[in-house]
Write a protein that holds these residues in place. Structure first.
Motif, PDB file in Angstrom:
ATOM      1  N   PHE A  20       0.816  -1.204   0.000  1.00 50.11           N
ATOM      2  CA  PHE A  20       0.000   0.000   0.000  1.00 50.11           C
ATOM      3  C   PHE A  20       0.856   1.264   0.000  1.00 50.11           C
ATOM      4  O   PHE A  20       0.483   2.269  -0.615  1.00 50.11           O
ATOM      5  CB  PHE A  20      -0.945   0.003   1.204  1.00 50.11           C
ATOM      6  N   GLN A  21       1.986   1.239   0.677  1.00 51.74           N
ATOM      7  CA  GLN A  21       2.833   2.430   0.741  1.00 51.74           C
ATOM      8  C   GLN A  21       3.164   2.959  -0.651  1.00 51.74           C
ATOM      9  O   GLN A  21       3.086   4.165  -0.914  1.00 51.74           O
ATOM     10  CB  GLN A  21       4.129   2.131   1.500  1.00 51.74           C
ATOM     11  N   HIS A  22       3.540   2.069  -1.549  1.00 52.19           N
ATOM     12  CA  HIS A  22       3.892   2.487  -2.906  1.00 52.19           C
ATOM     13  C   HIS A  22       2.696   3.118  -3.611  1.00 52.19           C
ATOM     14  O   HIS A  22       2.832   4.150  -4.292  1.00 52.19           O
ATOM     15  CB  HIS A  22       4.401   1.286  -3.697  1.00 52.19           C
ATOM     16  N   ILE A  23       1.537   2.508  -3.463  1.00 53.56           N
ATOM     17  CA  ILE A  23       0.335   3.019  -4.121  1.00 53.56           C
ATOM     18  C   ILE A  23      -0.057   4.375  -3.554  1.00 53.56           C
ATOM     19  O   ILE A  23      -0.395   5.310  -4.294  1.00 53.56           O
ATOM     20  CB  ILE A  23      -0.806   1.999  -3.980  1.00 53.56           C
ATOM     21  N   PHE A  24       0.002   4.514  -2.237  1.00 52.76           N
ATOM     22  CA  PHE A  24      -0.334   5.782  -1.583  1.00 52.76           C
ATOM     23  C   PHE A  24       0.616   6.880  -2.043  1.00 52.76           C
ATOM     24  O   PHE A  24       0.187   7.980  -2.428  1.00 52.76           O
ATOM     25  CB  PHE A  24      -0.258   5.595  -0.070  1.00 52.76           C
ATOM     26  N   ASN A  25       1.910   6.607  -2.027  1.00 52.71           N
ATOM     27  CA  ASN A  25       2.897   7.609  -2.420  1.00 52.71           C
ATOM     28  C   ASN A  25       2.774   7.973  -3.897  1.00 52.71           C
ATOM     29  O   ASN A  25       3.001   9.130  -4.275  1.00 52.71           O
ATOM     30  CB  ASN A  25       4.311   7.110  -2.117  1.00 52.71           C
ATOM     31  N   ILE A  38       5.047  14.337   1.210  1.00 51.27           N
ATOM     32  CA  ILE A  38       4.697  12.951   0.933  1.00 51.27           C
ATOM     33  C   ILE A  38       5.259  12.028   2.012  1.00 51.27           C
ATOM     34  O   ILE A  38       4.559  11.158   2.546  1.00 51.27           O
ATOM     35  CB  ILE A  38       5.208  12.520  -0.452  1.00 51.27           C
ATOM     36  N   GLU A  39       6.515  12.232   2.357  1.00 51.83           N
ATOM     37  CA  GLU A  39       7.158  11.394   3.370  1.00 51.83           C
ATOM     38  C   GLU A  39       6.493  11.561   4.726  1.00 51.83           C
ATOM     39  O   GLU A  39       6.243  10.578   5.439  1.00 51.83           O
ATOM     40  CB  GLU A  39       8.640  11.730   3.474  1.00 51.83           C
ATOM     41  N   ASN A  40       6.182  12.807   5.080  1.00 55.27           N
ATOM     42  CA  ASN A  40       5.569  13.075   6.394  1.00 55.27           C
ATOM     43  C   ASN A  40       4.169  12.470   6.496  1.00 55.27           C
ATOM     44  O   ASN A  40       3.793  11.935   7.550  1.00 55.27           O
ATOM     45  CB  ASN A  40       5.511  14.578   6.652  1.00 55.27           C
ATOM     46  N   LEU A  41       3.413  12.567   5.416  1.00 55.60           N
ATOM     47  CA  LEU A  41       2.070  11.995   5.433  1.00 55.60           C
ATOM     48  C   LEU A  41       2.133  10.480   5.589  1.00 55.60           C
ATOM     49  O   LEU A  41       1.351   9.890   6.358  1.00 55.60           O
ATOM     50  CB  LEU A  41       1.313  12.362   4.157  1.00 55.60           C
ATOM     51  N   TRP A  42       3.053   9.841   4.879  1.00 57.94           N
ATOM     52  CA  TRP A  42       3.169   8.391   5.015  1.00 57.94           C
ATOM     53  C   TRP A  42       3.675   7.993   6.390  1.00 57.94           C
ATOM     54  O   TRP A  42       3.175   7.028   6.991  1.00 57.94           O
ATOM     55  CB  TRP A  42       4.076   7.792   3.944  1.00 57.94           C
ATOM     56  N   GLU A  43       4.665   8.710   6.899  1.00 62.83           N
ATOM     57  CA  GLU A  43       5.232   8.348   8.199  1.00 62.83           C
ATOM     58  C   GLU A  43       4.189   8.431   9.304  1.00 62.83           C
ATOM     59  O   GLU A  43       4.194   7.623  10.234  1.00 62.83           O
ATOM     60  CB  GLU A  43       6.427   9.250   8.526  1.00 62.83           C
ATOM     61  N   GLU A  44       3.270   9.385   9.215  1.00 61.01           N
ATOM     62  CA  GLU A  44       2.196   9.479  10.208  1.00 61.01           C
ATOM     63  C   GLU A  44       1.297   8.248  10.130  1.00 61.01           C
ATOM     64  O   GLU A  44       0.906   7.687  11.162  1.00 61.01           O
ATOM     65  CB  GLU A  44       1.366  10.739   9.974  1.00 61.01           C
ATOM     66  N   VAL A  83      -7.955   5.411  -2.442  1.00 56.77           N
ATOM     67  CA  VAL A  83      -6.652   5.142  -1.825  1.00 56.77           C
ATOM     68  C   VAL A  83      -6.490   5.973  -0.551  1.00 56.77           C
ATOM     69  O   VAL A  83      -6.029   5.470   0.477  1.00 56.77           O
ATOM     70  CB  VAL A  83      -5.503   5.439  -2.819  1.00 56.77           C
ATOM     71  N   PHE A  84      -6.899   7.230  -0.596  1.00 57.28           N
ATOM     72  CA  PHE A  84      -6.805   8.069   0.595  1.00 57.28           C
ATOM     73  C   PHE A  84      -7.741   7.579   1.704  1.00 57.28           C
ATOM     74  O   PHE A  84      -7.403   7.621   2.892  1.00 57.28           O
ATOM     75  CB  PHE A  84      -7.125   9.528   0.242  1.00 57.28           C
ATOM     76  N   SER A  85      -8.910   7.089   1.317  1.00 56.27           N
ATOM     77  CA  SER A  85      -9.849   6.551   2.311  1.00 56.27           C
ATOM     78  C   SER A  85      -9.278   5.311   2.986  1.00 56.27           C
ATOM     79  O   SER A  85      -9.419   5.138   4.205  1.00 56.27           O
ATOM     80  CB  SER A  85     -11.185   6.212   1.649  1.00 56.27           C
ATOM     81  N   ILE A  86      -8.621   4.454   2.202  1.00 57.12           N
ATOM     82  CA  ILE A  86      -7.958   3.285   2.778  1.00 57.12           C
ATOM     83  C   ILE A  86      -6.910   3.737   3.788  1.00 57.12           C
ATOM     84  O   ILE A  86      -6.829   3.220   4.908  1.00 57.12           O
ATOM     85  CB  ILE A  86      -7.299   2.433   1.672  1.00 57.12           C
ATOM     86  N   ALA A  87      -6.115   4.716   3.397  1.00 56.07           N
ATOM     87  CA  ALA A  87      -4.999   5.170   4.234  1.00 56.07           C
ATOM     88  C   ALA A  87      -5.449   5.662   5.599  1.00 56.07           C
ATOM     89  O   ALA A  87      -4.807   5.379   6.617  1.00 56.07           O
ATOM     90  CB  ALA A  87      -4.235   6.269   3.513  1.00 56.07           C
ATOM     91  N   TYR A  88      -6.554   6.386   5.632  1.00 59.15           N
ATOM     92  CA  TYR A  88      -6.938   7.072   6.861  1.00 59.15           C
ATOM     93  C   TYR A  88      -8.103   6.442   7.621  1.00 59.15           C
ATOM     94  O   TYR A  88      -8.423   6.889   8.727  1.00 59.15           O
ATOM     95  CB  TYR A  88      -7.276   8.534   6.543  1.00 59.15           C
ATOM     96  N   HIS A  89      -8.728   5.392   7.077  1.00 56.26           N
ATOM     97  CA  HIS A  89      -9.989   4.953   7.680  1.00 56.26           C
ATOM     98  C   HIS A  89      -9.840   4.402   9.093  1.00 56.26           C
ATOM     99  O   HIS A  89     -10.773   4.470   9.890  1.00 56.26           O
ATOM    100  CB  HIS A  89     -10.701   3.933   6.775  1.00 56.26           C
ATOM    101  N   ASP A  90      -8.658   3.884   9.441  1.00 57.78           N
ATOM    102  CA  ASP A  90      -8.428   3.398  10.805  1.00 57.78           C
ATOM    103  C   ASP A  90      -7.226   4.088  11.444  1.00 57.78           C
ATOM    104  O   ASP A  90      -6.600   3.518  12.342  1.00 57.78           O
ATOM    105  CB  ASP A  90      -8.181   1.880  10.803  1.00 57.78           C
ATOM    106  N   ILE A  91      -6.912   5.292  11.002  1.00 56.46           N
ATOM    107  CA  ILE A  91      -5.734   5.959  11.558  1.00 56.46           C
ATOM    108  C   ILE A  91      -5.929   6.211  13.055  1.00 56.46           C
ATOM    109  O   ILE A  91      -4.983   6.198  13.834  1.00 56.46           O
ATOM    110  CB  ILE A  91      -5.402   7.255  10.799  1.00 56.46           C
ATOM    111  N   ILE A  92      -7.170   6.410  13.463  1.00 58.53           N
ATOM    112  CA  ILE A  92      -7.517   6.451  14.881  1.00 58.53           C
ATOM    113  C   ILE A  92      -8.240   5.144  15.202  1.00 58.53           C
ATOM    114  O   ILE A  92      -9.256   4.814  14.591  1.00 58.53           O
ATOM    115  CB  ILE A  92      -8.437   7.648  15.209  1.00 58.53           C
TER     116      ILE A  92
END
Length: 225
Positions: A20-25, A38-44, A83-92
């Motif tokens: 997923f990291q590659h796809i998100f970036n 880009i790096e900061n968003l992924w690292e979070e 892709v953005f929804s996947i990334a953040y849907h369980d961030i909390i």
């Protein structure tokens, strides 16, 4: 399936499925040339999904989601937002709170506001994340694919499903058995009472029958212990 063969199978999936990291970036790079952003968003995202206590809702969950969706990518109208929804849907993900989806959606909206994308795209991402709270059918086809992919574990081979249910129990380890079992049974019944667990024909044909069997079997197990 033995534990050894199951572990091998999972390892092969981890090797060959898209990360997923590659796809998100890649999606971020299509919007901004700011490599630090880009790096900061992924690292979070990486930090959040790698926190202690995340046994199932981890980076592997994101890999699995995108792997399930890639075969139907041509049916998705707005892949980037998905892709953005996947990334953040369980961030909390806090098992003592009941507003994880709301907080995750707010963070997604805030982070996407750092990018030059339309407000409608940010709102769509917000709404897709909120849809994971109830997994009810949506008027938006992309959202239905997303929430279906989020539930594919329910229709996995029972050995894999059993591992999933064990990981969920570990995530809720703060709760004594009598509290956890009651809450878990409520969740299982919620899905079993749905006319269709999966909202799209693609995922329904692939997982519905096994998902109902898995949920019913776990419900029986919880009721008998």
């Amino acid at each position: 399936m033995t534990l050894t063969s199951l572990t091998l199978a999972q390892a092969l999936v981890a090797i060959f499925r898209p990360m997923f990291q590659h796809i998100f970036n890649t999606e971020l790079a299509a919007i901004t040339s700011d490599k630090d952003l880009i790096e900061n968003l992924w690292e979070e995202i990486k930090r959040s999904y790698s926190k202690p206590g995340r046994y199932y809702h981890s980076l592997s969950h994101l890999d699995n989601l995108v792997s399930e969706l890639i075969p139907v990518k041509d049916q998705i109208a707005d892949w980037q937002t998905l892709v953005f929804s996947i990334a953040y849907h369980d961030i909390i993900y806090n098992t003592v709170k009941n507003d994880n989806e709301e907080q995750s959606a707010k963070i997604a909206y805030d982070r996407l506001s750092k990018l030059s994308i339309p407000a409608s795209q940010k709102e769509k991402c917000f709404n897709q994340i909120m849809a994971t709270k109830r997994h009810a059918i949506s008027d938006d086809d992309d959202t239905n694919f997303f929430i279906d992919a989020d539930l594919t574990i329910l229709g996995a081979d029972y050995g894999v499903y059993h591992q999933y249910s064990t990981m969920i129990r570990k995530e809720y380890k703060l709760y004594p058995d009598f509290v956890y079992k009651s809450g878990r049974q409520k969740v299982l019944r919620h899905f079993l009472q749905m006319k269709n667990i999966y909202k799209t024909a693609y995922f329904r044909n692939k997982y519905e029958m096994q998902a109902r069997k898995n949920l019913t079997d776990e419900l029986k197990e919880l009721s008998s212990t």
